[in-house]
Design a protein around this motif. Structure first.
Motif, PDB file in Angstrom:
ATOM      1  N   ALA A   1       1.346   4.604   1.150  1.00  0.00           N
ATOM      2  CA  ALA A   1       0.760   5.462   2.178  1.00  0.00           C
ATOM      3  C   ALA A   1       1.101   6.935   1.974  1.00  0.00           C
ATOM      4  CB  ALA A   1       1.217   5.009   3.570  1.00  0.00           C
TER       5      ALA A   1
ATOM      6  N   PHE B   1       0.859  -1.178   0.000  1.00  0.00           N
ATOM      7  CA  PHE B   1       0.000   0.000   0.000  1.00  0.00           C
ATOM      8  C   PHE B   1       0.900   1.233   0.000  1.00  0.00           C
ATOM      9  CE2 PHE B   1      -2.152   3.299   2.585  1.00  0.00           C
ATOM     10  CZ  PHE B   1      -3.289   3.486   1.821  1.00  0.00           C
TER      11      PHE B   1
ATOM     12  N   LYS C   1      -0.278   7.854  -3.545  1.00  0.00           N
ATOM     13  CA  LYS C   1      -0.876   7.644  -2.228  1.00  0.00           C
ATOM     14  C   LYS C   1      -2.262   7.016  -2.363  1.00  0.00           C
ATOM     15  CE  LYS C   1      -2.175  10.178   1.932  1.00  0.00           C
ATOM     16  NZ  LYS C   1      -2.095  11.485   2.616  1.00  0.00           N
ATOM     17  N   GLY C   2      -2.470   5.910  -1.656  1.00  0.00           N
ATOM     18  CA  GLY C   2      -3.751   5.210  -1.683  1.00  0.00           C
ATOM     19  C   GLY C   2      -3.781   4.027  -2.629  1.00  0.00           C
ATOM     20  N   ASP C   3      -2.815   3.940  -3.546  1.00  0.00           N
ATOM     21  CA  ASP C   3      -2.775   2.824  -4.489  1.00  0.00           C
ATOM     22  C   ASP C   3      -2.135   1.595  -3.845  1.00  0.00           C
ATOM     23  OD1 ASP C   3      -3.937   4.446  -6.411  1.00  0.00           O
ATOM     24  OD2 ASP C   3      -2.038   4.916  -7.404  1.00  0.00           O
TER      25      ASP C   3
END
Length: 132
Positions: A77, A75, A95-97
């Motif tokens: 972050a 992840f 971020k978030g992928d």
């Protein structure tokens, strides 16, 4: 919803099971892989979570490829990276992928931002990380 056999124990009955299973980020032991790369780890017998902070970006080229027998789920972050898998086209991630890497697949990253934080999960655990 059917959750199967629900655990009906009270929180006070679970505390002994929970000893040592939580970790505050700011208090976690840090392994400095270099002056600009930090690693924090928590694990059970069969699963490992690794938080890696990179402060050396953006980098001009990808890191060297590596592979391992461990399955990996990651992840992003913080920050942005390019993910490289074998000879496939790189994939931009932010971020978030997330990404998943099967066992023994060559892969690497290139950092596109100053700070990148990746949260990796491995199974089985990366025993070599516990000795470094």
């Amino acid at each position: 919803l059917d959750y199967g056999d629900m655990d009906t124990r009270q929180p006070s009955e679970l505390s002994s099971m929970m000893d040592g299973i939580w970790q505050n980020y700011d208090e976690a032991p840090v392994t400095h892989l270099s002056s600009d790369i930090e690693r924090r780890i928590i694990h059970t017998n069969n699963l490992m979570l690794v938080v890696v902070d990179f402060y050396d970006g953006p980098t001009e080229a990808p890191d060297p490829f590596h592979h391992h027998v461990h399955e990996q789920v990651s992840f992003i972050a913080e920050g942005e990276i390019l993910l490289f898998e074998g000879d496939k086209e790189s994939v931009p991630l932010k971020k978030g992928d997330m990404f998943a890497m099967p066992s023994d697949v060559p892969h690497t990253i290139q950092r596109l931002t100053k700070h990148v934080r990746i949260v990796d999960s491995f199974t089985p655990i990366r025993a070599e990380f516990l000795t470094k």
